[in-house]
Motif scaffolding. Sequence first.
Motif, PDB file in Angstrom:
ATOM      1  N   ALA A 134     -14.516  17.989  14.344  1.00  0.00           N
ATOM      2  CA  ALA A 134     -15.015  19.223  14.952  1.00  0.00           C
ATOM      3  C   ALA A 134     -14.304  19.508  16.266  1.00  0.00           C
ATOM      4  O   ALA A 134     -13.941  20.655  16.561  1.00  0.00           O
ATOM      5  N   VAL A 135     -14.079  18.461  17.060  1.00  0.00           N
ATOM      6  CA  VAL A 135     -13.334  18.614  18.312  1.00  0.00           C
ATOM      7  C   VAL A 135     -11.902  19.054  18.016  1.00  0.00           C
ATOM      8  O   VAL A 135     -11.363  19.958  18.658  1.00  0.00           O
ATOM      9  N   ALA A 136     -11.288  18.418  17.022  1.00  0.00           N
ATOM     10  CA  ALA A 136      -9.924  18.789  16.640  1.00  0.00           C
ATOM     11  C   ALA A 136      -9.869  20.246  16.182  1.00  0.00           C
ATOM     12  O   ALA A 136      -8.942  20.987  16.521  1.00  0.00           O
ATOM     13  N   ALA A 137     -10.878  20.662  15.420  1.00  0.00           N
ATOM     14  CA  ALA A 137     -10.923  22.041  14.931  1.00  0.00           C
ATOM     15  C   ALA A 137     -11.079  23.022  16.086  1.00  0.00           C
ATOM     16  O   ALA A 137     -10.447  24.090  16.106  1.00  0.00           O
ATOM     17  N   ALA A 138     -11.914  22.673  17.063  1.00  0.00           N
ATOM     18  CA  ALA A 138     -12.120  23.557  18.218  1.00  0.00           C
ATOM     19  C   ALA A 138     -10.851  23.675  19.053  1.00  0.00           C
ATOM     20  O   ALA A 138     -10.479  24.769  19.492  1.00  0.00           O
TER      21      ALA A 138
END
Length: 239
Positions: A134-138
């Motif tokens: 999720a952090v990578a996606a953000a």
Amino acid sequence: MYNSTVARLTCRAVLGRRRALILFALPALLLVISVSVRALTGADDQIAANVLGGFALATMVPLIGVIAGTGAIGPEIDDGSIVYLLAKPVKRPTIIATKLIVAIGVTVAFSAVPTLLAGYLLNGNSQQVALAYAVAAAVASVAYAALFLLFGTLTRHAVVFGLVYALVWESLFGSLVPGAKTLSVQQWALALGQKVGAGDLVTSDVGPTTAVVLLALVTVGATLYAGQKLRGLTLAGEE
């Protein structure tokens, strides 16, 4: 560097009927896949990482970035309505900054949030896999939004070029070709996600410091160049 009127018009363009269908369809597909995989295989950390990395980050996030980034300005340039916006007493950097903020917000909402939910569905966030992706996606959402916003100012075929970049470069070369990985937004984002995840399920071929520098360069560079192109469009219209 923010204008509420520009933001409202941009939201209307990005969340138009056709674009909204795709924006909702991709996260829905990810969640359906996640539920199906969990039902068939149970909670498996490696499978969860494969789904989140192979579909969510490598395919869904850049595609949503294309839709949000190009949609933030492309339709206005295509139909000529950008001329009316540029005629208003709003600074050009403010227009670009506002459109970028909207594009980032939409991309994060339709990619990072579903990625987090999918991760919990797949393995309950075991080894912080859901949070890491999720952090990578953000993080990737920010760079993609800026990059595809730039595409929207450069060509009327921004969606086509964006899809080629997203599907060929990011999904194919950025995932499989060793040399190309260092020039992939996906790999830069994974480098930061790796700092959040536990174990070795989230990995990147790029170091975190390099990733931060490259992400900043692409985001800032694309935004500044988009502003310059918009300024040139204004001058051409005035002539």
